[in-house]
Design an enzyme around this catalytic site. Structure first.
Site, mmCIF file in Angstrom:
data_model
loop_
_atom_site.group_PDB
_atom_site.id
_atom_site.type_symbol
_atom_site.label_atom_id
_atom_site.label_comp_id
_atom_site.label_asym_id
_atom_site.label_seq_id
_atom_site.Cartn_x
_atom_site.Cartn_y
_atom_site.Cartn_z
ATOM 1 N N ASP A 1 0.861 -1.177 0.000
ATOM 2 C CA ASP A 1 0.000 0.000 0.000
ATOM 3 C C ASP A 1 0.904 1.236 0.000
ATOM 4 O OD1 ASP A 1 -2.292 1.665 0.413
ATOM 5 O OD2 ASP A 1 -1.872 1.656 2.569
ATOM 6 N N PHE A 2 0.333 2.406 -0.258
ATOM 7 C CA PHE A 2 1.152 3.624 -0.290
ATOM 8 C C PHE A 2 0.951 4.476 0.960
ATOM 9 C CE2 PHE A 2 2.025 8.047 -1.413
ATOM 10 C CZ PHE A 2 3.337 7.921 -1.843
ATOM 11 N N ASP A 3 -0.209 5.146 1.074
ATOM 12 C CA ASP A 3 -0.439 6.060 2.202
ATOM 13 C C ASP A 3 -0.520 5.304 3.520
ATOM 14 O OD1 ASP A 3 -1.050 8.882 0.988
ATOM 15 O OD2 ASP A 3 -2.126 7.455 -0.285
ATOM 16 N N ASP B 1 -2.167 -0.610 5.826
ATOM 17 C CA ASP B 1 -2.500 -0.027 7.130
ATOM 18 C C ASP B 1 -3.983 0.254 7.355
ATOM 19 O OD1 ASP B 1 -2.569 2.230 5.257
ATOM 20 O OD2 ASP B 1 -2.712 3.472 7.066
#
Length: 282
Positions: A31-33, A213
């Site tokens: 995932d990124f953010d 997250d």
């Protein structure tokens, strides 16, 4: 798959070593953010830290490792923020680029105009609320409430769900994540499906790690567990992921380990078997 409290990653390293020693390839989906990039008030300002950028570059260049980004951001957006990784899924898996080819879920493509109308209506509805921003991601939409006063957030959530239900008419659905309300085509497709699709084009027995997250990452955790490894970033609240790390900085350390120790373990059993067979036939 039932949810349990994920254990610290250190407790899983012995098992991870054993698993990697038995496979010929490792697929790491990220995932990124909140995972690669720390959460910030303005999503446009999100970026990799130097340590994380170096770890991602190291992982992407590892011999036995394939790396992919699976994000809720638009595909073009997330690709502009992570240069080292060429395989990316955006809009929670509704669009994907791999080997230079871009795929878009056909139903999501058909509903882009509906997403556009919903975004316009939401912009009008939340305009009086300070700090609220509506993001049109073409295939999906996001209402950002991180900068909204806490007392006003329940009002924004109610408005958002009401507008999506009214305009979407069952063709769109909304969900709540970390300081966001997201809406997307009401179809059975998410990050977990994108991860499964990526896994399907790798050799049988590839070990898959997914790191994320947020609520939208749970489908990806379910897709990889228990044969692979789900890693939740944050606290130990119940999750389909079996282990956790505390923060994006800890993610950088994990990626560094996978790029060095992990990459060295992958393929070793197969190499040893080949050498043993060769020695017996000499």
């Amino acid at each position: 798959m039932s949810e349990t409290r994920p254990r610290p990653i250190d407790e899983h390293l012995p098992r991870l070593r054993r698993e990697l020693d038995l496979v010929s390839e490792l697929l790491v989906c990220l995932d990124f953010d909140g995972t690669l990039a720390p959460i910030v008030d303005d999503p446009d300002e999100a970026s990799l830290t130097p340590a994380t950028e170096a770890a991602v570059e190291s992982l992407a260049s590892a011999t036995n490792v394939s790396t992919a980004i699976v994000s809720g951001r638009r595909l073009a957006d997330v690709r502009s923020r992570v240069d080292a990784v060429s395989t990316c899924a955006g809009n929670h898996g509704l669009e994907l680029v791999r080997d230079g080819s871009r795929l878009v879920h056909p139903v999501a493509r058909e509903r882009t105009e509906l997403v556009e109308r919903t975004c316009r209506a939401l912009e009008t509805a939340v305009d009086p609320i300070a700090g609220c921003r509506v993001e049109n991601k073409r295939l999906t939409g996001t209402v950002h409430v991180r900068s909204v006063p806490s007392a006003a957030r329940p009002v924004v959530r109610r408005l958002a769900h009401d507008v999506v239900d009214r305009i979407g008419g069952g063709d769109l659905e909304s969900s709540t994540g970390k300081r966001v309300i997201e809406f997307a085509p009401a179809i059975s497709w998410g990050k977990g499906d994108a991860v499964s699709l990526l896994e399907s084009v790798h050799p049988e027995g590839t070990f898959v790690v997914y790191v994320g997250d947020d609520v939208t990452d749970e489908s990806a955790f379910r897709a990889v567990e228990p044969d692979g490894l789900g890693v939740r970033v944050g606290d130990d609240r119940p999750s389909a992921a079996s282990c956790r790390v505390r923060s994006p900085s800890a993610v950088a350390s994990l990626l560094g380990w996978l790029a060095t120790v992990g990459d060295g373990l992958v393929g070793e059993s197969g190499d040893r078997s080949t050498r043993e067979i060769a020695s017996k036939t000499e």
